[in-house]
Design a protein around this motif. Structure first.
Motif, mmCIF file in Angstrom:
data_model
loop_
_atom_site.group_PDB
_atom_site.id
_atom_site.type_symbol
_atom_site.label_atom_id
_atom_site.label_comp_id
_atom_site.label_asym_id
_atom_site.label_seq_id
_atom_site.Cartn_x
_atom_site.Cartn_y
_atom_site.Cartn_z
ATOM 1 N N THR A 181 0.870 -1.175 0.000
ATOM 2 C CA THR A 181 0.000 0.000 0.000
ATOM 3 C C THR A 181 0.899 1.215 0.000
ATOM 4 O OG1 THR A 181 -1.737 -1.139 1.245
ATOM 5 C CG2 THR A 181 -1.812 1.262 1.211
ATOM 6 N N ASP B 119 1.387 5.540 -0.328
ATOM 7 C CA ASP B 119 0.781 6.851 -0.159
ATOM 8 C C ASP B 119 0.693 7.536 -1.518
ATOM 9 O OD1 ASP B 119 -0.118 9.273 1.089
ATOM 10 O OD2 ASP B 119 1.918 10.049 0.907
ATOM 11 N N ALA B 120 -0.483 8.063 -1.822
ATOM 12 C CA ALA B 120 -0.693 8.730 -3.112
ATOM 13 C C ALA B 120 -1.226 10.136 -2.871
ATOM 14 C CB ALA B 120 -1.658 7.935 -3.987
ATOM 15 N N GLU B 121 -0.435 10.932 -2.131
ATOM 16 C CA GLU B 121 -0.750 12.339 -1.872
ATOM 17 C C GLU B 121 -2.147 12.508 -1.272
ATOM 18 O OE1 GLU B 121 -0.006 14.734 -5.288
ATOM 19 O OE2 GLU B 121 2.068 14.103 -5.489
ATOM 20 N N GLY B 122 -2.324 11.910 -0.092
ATOM 21 C CA GLY B 122 -3.593 12.030 0.603
ATOM 22 C C GLY B 122 -4.514 10.852 0.389
ATOM 23 N N ASP B 123 -4.261 10.051 -0.617
ATOM 24 C CA ASP B 123 -5.031 8.830 -0.870
ATOM 25 C C ASP B 123 -4.067 7.655 -0.771
ATOM 26 O OD1 ASP B 123 -7.041 7.098 -1.515
ATOM 27 O OD2 ASP B 123 -7.724 8.194 -3.286
ATOM 28 N N SER B 124 -4.494 6.466 -1.110
ATOM 29 C CA SER B 124 -3.613 5.303 -1.091
ATOM 30 C C SER B 124 -3.907 4.416 -2.286
ATOM 31 C CB SER B 124 -3.785 4.516 0.208
ATOM 32 O OG SER B 124 -5.094 3.990 0.313
ATOM 33 N N GLU B 125 -2.900 3.636 -2.660
ATOM 34 C CA GLU B 125 -3.024 2.694 -3.770
ATOM 35 C C GLU B 125 -2.478 1.345 -3.326
ATOM 36 O OE1 GLU B 125 -2.266 5.899 -7.434
ATOM 37 O OE2 GLU B 125 -0.705 4.446 -6.870
#
Length: 262
Positions: free
Chosen positions: A155, A157-163
């Motif tokens: 998982t 961090d995608a700048e405030g979201d997650s992938e």
């Protein structure tokens, strides 16, 4: 599982540095392992404790880089590789060439690194190493799991979201804050670190010609300067209407914040 961890020595964030003649003066400043690299090292040590294997830390630089590697050994790494080079003579491109060559000479299933360094903040070296090795890469990892069939579920961090990603081994992962809580070197670990191997390598031994076109720096630092001093605050007097009018004038004039607006 044999794991490599990229380690960089940086000036501690609570230290003061000065700029003289366009160069940063930090020779007297306290240096530490790059904090993001500590997250990667901690995760590697936890994997070693769970699955067995070894943890090898790799750094490029001179004596200050060696100190960071010694600290990593005290934290629990098994071996250190120091690529002896003048840190100011290489950029991210050349550093990645050196580290990729060192990794390719050994058998590693996973490599960890920090998401970025707190000094330059470029976040390039690990990604470049992965590209040179032909490995898949996931950056800013905040959670990671090794499956029974040998795949990585991460998982990021995608700048405030997650992938959520799935990767095959071998792979390069960069650690983001929140992945874990790094341990401190214990006294026993510090004593053991003195007996652990720290192997010094040179660009020549790695087959990398820093003066040649393939590994020559792609960037050049033209100079450094300190930020301009912040002006003192200003109090506006008068009625609310008068203060608003003066503020509007200042925004349009000195600050030019409203330039081009009616």
């Amino acid at each position: 599982m044999n794991i490599a961890v990229l380690i960089k020595s940086v000036v501690a964030t609570d230290e003061s540095v000065t700029v003289s003649g366009g160069e940063i003066e930090d020779t007297e400043a306290k240096r530490v392992i790059n904090p993001y690299d500590e997250y990667g090292l901690e995760e590697a040590l936890r994997w070693k404790e769970s699955f067995g294997g070894t943890v090898t830390v790799i750094g490029a630089g001179a004596d200050r880089a060696a100190e960071a590697l010694r600290t990593a050994l005290a934290m629990g790494a098994d071996e250190a590789l120091l690529i002896r080079v003048d840190e100011r003579s290489v950029d991210e491109h050349a550093t990645a060439k050196l580290i990729a060559s060192a990794i390719s000479q050994r058998r590693f299933e996973v490599a960890w690194a920090g998401h970025m360094s707190v000094d330059n903040g470029a976040g390039q070296v690990a990604i470049r190493v992965a590209e040179l090795l032909g490995w898949p890469h996931a950056g800013a990892v905040v959670a990671c799991e090794l499956t029974d069939d040998g795949k990585l579920l991460v998982t990021r961090d995608a700048e405030g979201d997650s992938e959520d990603w799935e990767l095959t081994l071998p792979a390069m992962l960069t650690a983001q804050q929140g992945l874990n809580e790094p341990r401190y070197p214990a006294l026993a670990g510090i004593m053991k670190a003195k007996r652990k191997p720290l192997t010094e390598l040179t660009p020549e031994l790695l087959g990398v010609d820093l003066a040649g076109e393939e590994a020559s720096p792609r960037t050049e630092r033209l100079g450094c300067e300190t930020p301009p001093a912040r002006p003192a605050g200003r109090k506006l007097a008068g009625t609310a209407k008068e203060q608003a009018a003066e503020l509007l004038g200042l925004l349009r004039g000195e600050a030019q914040a409203l330039k081009g607006r009616g």
